[in-house]
Scaffold this motif. Sequence first.
Motif, mmCIF file in Angstrom:
data_model
loop_
_atom_site.group_PDB
_atom_site.id
_atom_site.type_symbol
_atom_site.label_atom_id
_atom_site.label_comp_id
_atom_site.label_asym_id
_atom_site.label_seq_id
_atom_site.Cartn_x
_atom_site.Cartn_y
_atom_site.Cartn_z
ATOM 1 N N ALA A 1 13.306 3.525 7.768
ATOM 2 C CA ALA A 1 14.301 3.870 7.790
ATOM 3 C C ALA A 1 15.485 3.074 6.639
ATOM 4 N N ALA A 2 14.719 2.260 6.452
ATOM 5 C CA ALA A 2 15.048 1.384 5.872
ATOM 6 C C ALA A 2 13.944 1.282 4.261
ATOM 7 N N TYR A 3 13.214 1.669 4.593
ATOM 8 C CA TYR A 3 11.744 1.511 3.224
ATOM 9 C C TYR A 3 12.735 3.262 2.736
ATOM 10 N N ILE A 4 12.480 3.940 3.790
ATOM 11 C CA ILE A 4 13.082 5.024 2.631
ATOM 12 C C ILE A 4 14.414 5.038 1.570
ATOM 13 N N GLU A 5 15.201 4.790 2.485
ATOM 14 C CA GLU A 5 16.286 4.391 1.844
ATOM 15 C C GLU A 5 16.258 4.009 -0.019
ATOM 16 N N ASN B 1 13.948 3.888 -6.522
ATOM 17 C CA ASN B 1 13.711 5.830 -7.511
ATOM 18 C C ASN B 1 15.046 5.622 -8.927
ATOM 19 N N ARG B 2 15.933 5.129 -9.039
ATOM 20 C CA ARG B 2 17.141 5.356 -9.749
ATOM 21 C C ARG B 2 16.724 3.870 -11.062
ATOM 22 N N THR C 1 1.147 -1.300 -0.335
ATOM 23 C CA THR C 1 0.265 -0.068 -0.002
ATOM 24 C C THR C 1 0.682 1.389 0.561
ATOM 25 N N PRO C 2 0.893 2.295 -0.495
ATOM 26 C CA PRO C 2 0.858 3.512 -1.011
ATOM 27 C C PRO C 2 1.197 4.045 0.613
ATOM 28 N N CYS C 3 0.200 3.805 1.886
ATOM 29 C CA CYS C 3 0.391 4.688 3.181
ATOM 30 C C CYS C 3 -0.370 3.839 3.966
ATOM 31 N N PRO C 4 0.807 3.023 4.286
ATOM 32 C CA PRO C 4 0.700 2.155 5.326
ATOM 33 C C PRO C 4 0.782 3.027 7.251
ATOM 34 N N LEU D 1 6.739 6.985 -0.982
ATOM 35 C CA LEU D 1 8.214 7.663 -0.475
ATOM 36 C C LEU D 1 7.982 8.917 -0.023
ATOM 37 N N GLU D 2 6.634 9.788 -0.875
ATOM 38 C CA GLU D 2 6.281 10.348 -0.052
ATOM 39 C C GLU D 2 5.884 10.629 1.235
#
Length: 273
Positions: free
Chosen positions: A182-186, A192-193, A169-172, A218-219
Amino acid sequence: MAVAIHNDKTIKKSKHDQVEIIKISVNPYFPLISIYLYYIDGMLIDTGPSKRRRRLIPLFRSWDLERVAITHYHEDHSGMASWIARNTPAEIFVHEKTIPIAEKTAQVPWYQEFFTGRRLPFSAKAYPNVIETSNYRFYPIETPGHTDDHICIFEPYYGWLFTGDLYITPCPKVFLEEESMAAYIETLHKLNRFDYQTVFCAHEGVIRNGKEMMNRKLEYLERTRDEVVRMHRMGWKDRTIMKKLFPDKVKLEQRSFGTFSRLNMIRSCIREQ
Ligand SMILES: [Zn+2]
């Protein structure tokens, strides 16, 4: 194009491009959660839970299984690996961290074992840099966040990304205790690359605007983490932050006996700031 080929209450087959898609409820009696397995060119991505062995074994026998790519160690993704290892010549790939975990029977709470079935031991190999099948090249990418051993599988020519449990889901609002904000965001920044469009999610199926949705996630995660950290620095306790940000109970919290919780998500942000 996704086309439904065969349906019954708990299993559904369809296709997207050349990818065969199997949607099966994790538990036949309580079809609360489904898992999607993907089969392409002799390779199966995730095995499904052993609770569904009666439905899955005939399917596995109907394919020429050469390889199995497991996205992470959770039982609904790896539960049938032991059967596959004993009954087919397929190579089974896991993150190198998963190899010792796979060698032991999974130790999980009774309600979880009741729901997904038992995962028996199996031996597996660490992922190579690239998996070459007759027609495709698949690149395993380390993608921690949901678990520490999580792998996504990238096929650059078609722009496919098999994301295991990274997306869902985009909004857990809830996390497992082992999940890391932190790991999700990284990981999401890293992905994204890569040039992909279609996401093949293990619990939501095919997402055509996959990259856009992953960036939406991510946002959202960055925004949520910043909010939690801000409130924590104001001296608020984790439960107060939870009540402020996510006042309503989430279905999955009850269905998972609290294994998934809002508090886990808040605490991950605080722990890792
Ligand atoms: Zn999982």
